[in-house]
Design a protein around this motif. Sequence first.
Motif, PDB file in Angstrom:
ATOM      1  N   THR A 185       0.830  -1.210   0.000  1.00  0.00           N
ATOM      2  CA  THR A 185       0.000   0.000   0.000  1.00  0.00           C
ATOM      3  C   THR A 185       0.861   1.255   0.000  1.00  0.00           C
ATOM      4  OG1 THR A 185      -1.749  -1.162   1.204  1.00  0.00           O
ATOM      5  CG2 THR A 185      -1.795   1.242   1.255  1.00  0.00           C
ATOM      6  N   ALA A 186       1.934   1.234   0.800  1.00  0.00           N
ATOM      7  CA  ALA A 186       2.850   2.378   0.826  1.00  0.00           C
ATOM      8  C   ALA A 186       3.489   2.600  -0.535  1.00  0.00           C
ATOM      9  CB  ALA A 186       3.925   2.148   1.890  1.00  0.00           C
ATOM     10  N   ARG A 187       3.797   1.512  -1.239  1.00  0.00           N
ATOM     11  CA  ARG A 187       4.395   1.637  -2.567  1.00  0.00           C
ATOM     12  C   ARG A 187       3.386   2.235  -3.553  1.00  0.00           C
ATOM     13  NH1 ARG A 187       5.693  -3.279  -3.138  1.00  0.00           N
ATOM     14  NH2 ARG A 187       7.776  -3.099  -2.246  1.00  0.00           N
ATOM     15  N   VAL A 188       2.134   1.792  -3.449  1.00  0.00           N
ATOM     16  CA  VAL A 188       1.097   2.316  -4.334  1.00  0.00           C
ATOM     17  C   VAL A 188       0.866   3.803  -4.080  1.00  0.00           C
ATOM     18  CG1 VAL A 188      -1.373   2.202  -4.878  1.00  0.00           C
ATOM     19  CG2 VAL A 188      -0.043   0.094  -4.636  1.00  0.00           C
ATOM     20  N   LEU A 189       0.966   4.210  -2.826  1.00  0.00           N
ATOM     21  CA  LEU A 189       0.760   5.620  -2.478  1.00  0.00           C
ATOM     22  C   LEU A 189       1.952   6.497  -2.841  1.00  0.00           C
ATOM     23  CD1 LEU A 189      -0.956   5.228   1.011  1.00  0.00           C
ATOM     24  CD2 LEU A 189      -2.035   5.887  -1.146  1.00  0.00           C
ATOM     25  N   GLY A 190       2.994   5.894  -3.353  1.00  0.00           N
ATOM     26  CA  GLY A 190       4.136   6.665  -3.822  1.00  0.00           C
ATOM     27  C   GLY A 190       5.213   6.899  -2.783  1.00  0.00           C
ATOM     28  N   PHE A 191       5.202   6.134  -1.686  1.00  0.00           N
ATOM     29  CA  PHE A 191       6.250   6.279  -0.683  1.00  0.00           C
ATOM     30  C   PHE A 191       7.564   5.770  -1.255  1.00  0.00           C
ATOM     31  CE2 PHE A 191       3.681   6.230   3.536  1.00  0.00           C
ATOM     32  CZ  PHE A 191       2.824   7.196   3.011  1.00  0.00           C
ATOM     33  N   SER A 192       8.630   6.489  -0.991  1.00  0.00           N
ATOM     34  CA  SER A 192       9.949   5.990  -1.367  1.00  0.00           C
ATOM     35  C   SER A 192      10.340   4.856  -0.422  1.00  0.00           C
ATOM     36  CB  SER A 192      10.986   7.112  -1.299  1.00  0.00           C
ATOM     37  OG  SER A 192      11.174   7.530   0.046  1.00  0.00           O
ATOM     38  N   ARG A 193      11.370   4.114  -0.819  1.00  0.00           N
ATOM     39  CA  ARG A 193      11.806   2.994   0.027  1.00  0.00           C
ATOM     40  C   ARG A 193      12.278   3.497   1.390  1.00  0.00           C
ATOM     41  NH1 ARG A 193      12.904  -2.269  -0.464  1.00  0.00           N
ATOM     42  NH2 ARG A 193      14.611  -3.188   0.730  1.00  0.00           N
TER      43      ARG A 193
END
Length: 283
Positions: A185-193
């Motif tokens: 979900t964090a990746r989908v929301l555009g969070f960086s690693r």
Amino acid sequence: MADRTLSINAPGDPRAVDPGSTDASSAAAKAGRASRLHTILRALSPIAVLVLWQVGSAMGIIPQDKLPAPSLIAEAGWEVLGNGQLLDAIAASAQRVAIGLTIGVAVGIGLGLLVGLSKFADSAIDPNMQAIRALPLFGLIPLFILWFGIGEMPKVLLVSLGALFPLYLNTSAAIRQIDGRLVETARVLGFSRLTTIRDLVIPGAMPQILVGLRQALAIAWLSLIVAEQIAATSGLGYLINNARDFLRTDIIFFGLIVYAALGLITDAIVRALERYTTRYQNR
């Protein structure tokens, strides 16, 4: 055949227990008395042991040269406190634990993050860590003396090595247990690693990391007891060794009590930190 079906009393049933009734108040009062009695017994239990210990020593049942009476241990503690040896010893030992624990925390959590976040790091690092963990910690003392001499370095490194593995194991395990859907979900929301690790992974793993820190503290103090047997000229270990040479069993017991007290104090600090950092989970 009699009906054995469990029935639930209706609100109007006179058999139902009203939370505000006399029976409920009586039950709450009994529970409160039982809790207070349990607290009193826990407080009196160590006092009873000390009284029996003192009486046994006074009657000659317990030999003074093997197990000094609590009063003699207290006198020995007052003696080393009065001549300044105790405070100097605590300062030296606390410094070694602080330095060693800092190194152990940094390396243990750092490697735990790597192994928990990367399957490649898990395959490359974890087997070696498990092999080192299987080595007897105190069996490394002769090797450390050959490598680093008899100064402060081997003492600090023994403390670091003892504290490292609980943090490494708890950190890597905690990261693996984080729900992968949250990371996705964090990746989908555009969070960086980096943001994902900082704002999601580390907070999610923090409770178990703090458990590892408590374990690391206990092992750090245990490691220090042995480390300070390496030609130490200061610290609680030196105080105990010096007392052994002069057959002062009372000072030896007092030194061990101080070790235990320092361990309990540092554990209480970490527990307070744990309650503060995980307070949101209890809301």
